[in-house]
Design an enzyme around this catalytic site. Sequence first.
Site, PDB file in Angstrom:
ATOM      1  CG  ASP A  35      -2.055   0.961   1.152  1.00  0.00           C
ATOM      2  OD1 ASP A  35      -1.790   2.170   0.966  1.00  0.00           O
ATOM      3  OD2 ASP A  35      -3.207   0.543   1.272  1.00  0.00           O
ATOM      4  CB  VAL A 100      -9.263   1.378  -4.669  1.00  0.00           C
ATOM      5  CG1 VAL A 100      -8.965   0.685  -5.994  1.00  0.00           C
ATOM      6  CG2 VAL A 100      -8.287   2.539  -4.439  1.00  0.00           C
ATOM      7  CG  HIS A 104      -8.611  -3.560  -1.794  1.00  0.00           C
ATOM      8  ND1 HIS A 104      -9.548  -2.886  -2.544  1.00  0.00           N
ATOM      9  CD2 HIS A 104      -8.361  -2.773  -0.729  1.00  0.00           C
ATOM     10  CE1 HIS A 104      -9.839  -1.737  -1.958  1.00  0.00           C
ATOM     11  NE2 HIS A 104      -9.125  -1.641  -0.831  1.00  0.00           N
ATOM     12  CG  HIS A 106      -6.619  -2.626   3.739  1.00  0.00           C
ATOM     13  ND1 HIS A 106      -5.948  -1.505   3.327  1.00  0.00           N
ATOM     14  CD2 HIS A 106      -7.865  -2.518   3.207  1.00  0.00           C
ATOM     15  CE1 HIS A 106      -6.748  -0.752   2.596  1.00  0.00           C
ATOM     16  NE2 HIS A 106      -7.922  -1.343   2.507  1.00  0.00           N
TER      17      HIS A 106
HETATM   18  P1  AMP Z   1      -9.846   1.133   0.400  1.00  0.00           P
HETATM   19  O1  AMP Z   1     -10.233   2.388   1.095  1.00  0.00           O
HETATM   20  O2  AMP Z   1     -10.069  -0.119   1.209  1.00  0.00           O
HETATM   21  O3  AMP Z   1     -10.471   1.094  -0.965  1.00  0.00           O
HETATM   22  O4  AMP Z   1      -8.284   1.189   0.280  1.00  0.00           O
HETATM   23  C1  AMP Z   1      -7.580   1.553  -0.849  1.00  0.00           C
HETATM   24  C2  AMP Z   1      -6.139   1.508  -0.439  1.00  0.00           C
HETATM   25  O5  AMP Z   1      -5.368   1.593  -1.606  1.00  0.00           O
HETATM   26  C3  AMP Z   1      -5.685   2.661   0.475  1.00  0.00           C
HETATM   27  O6  AMP Z   1      -5.112   2.111   1.645  1.00  0.00           O
HETATM   28  C4  AMP Z   1      -4.675   3.416  -0.374  1.00  0.00           C
HETATM   29  O7  AMP Z   1      -3.604   3.882   0.395  1.00  0.00           O
HETATM   30  C5  AMP Z   1      -4.227   2.357  -1.362  1.00  0.00           C
HETATM   31  N1  AMP Z   1      -3.776   2.818  -2.670  1.00  0.00           N
HETATM   32  C6  AMP Z   1      -4.325   3.774  -3.446  1.00  0.00           C
HETATM   33  N2  AMP Z   1      -3.653   3.861  -4.614  1.00  0.00           N
HETATM   34  C7  AMP Z   1      -2.668   2.915  -4.571  1.00  0.00           C
HETATM   35  C8  AMP Z   1      -1.646   2.515  -5.476  1.00  0.00           C
HETATM   36  N3  AMP Z   1      -1.483   3.095  -6.672  1.00  0.00           N
HETATM   37  N4  AMP Z   1      -0.807   1.522  -5.099  1.00  0.00           N
HETATM   38  C9  AMP Z   1      -0.949   0.932  -3.896  1.00  0.00           C
HETATM   39  N5  AMP Z   1      -1.893   1.270  -2.994  1.00  0.00           N
HETATM   40  C10 AMP Z   1      -2.742   2.246  -3.325  1.00  0.00           C
END
Ligand code: AMP
Length: 142
Positions: A35, A100, A104, A106
């Site tokens: 992340d 996103v 996924h 975490h």
């Molecule tokens: P969520 O709120 O569960 O959708 O989490 C999305 C996660 O993706 C967040 O923890 C962000 O920090 C992470 N994130 C966003 N863009 C990227 C990227 N390009 N590469 C890796 N992690 C990302």
Amino acid sequence: MAEAYDPGNIFAKILRGEIPSHRIYEDDAVVAFIDVMPQGVGHTLVVPKAPSRNILDADPATFAPLFAVVQKVAVAVKKAFNADGVTILQFNEPASGQTVYHLHVHVIPRFEGVPLKPHSGQMEKPEVLAENAGKIRAALGN
Ligand code: AMP
């Protein structure tokens, strides 16, 4: 009615190799990468290749391979950073904190007395992310 999956989301682009990531694991069904705005050292995302927005619209067949990798990565990050524990988080739709829209999970190493940093907070330096990815790959035996 649930919103449709958007193949232009950032994780779909990472899965297609259109934008870079610090990958630590890949098999036929699942990819794991670091992340970029970690909530703690070694914060890793485990992402199924099958398209879905989140847990609400995913094919149930997605979960067994996904969580097999979540477990592998949890064991590896605990070892890589000598962590005391591991937090697993997973968000579904904006009201829950999802940002996103490709399913996924975490995986975040935890240390006694150390709180999580904010979700989607500050961008970490690429060299730190690369170094942490290397430690997790080593712990995975890759
Ligand atoms: P969520 O709120 O569960 O959708 O989490 C999305 C996660 O993706 C967040 O923890 C962000 O920090 C992470 N994130 C966003 N863009 C990227 C990227 N390009 N590469 C890796 N992690 C990302």
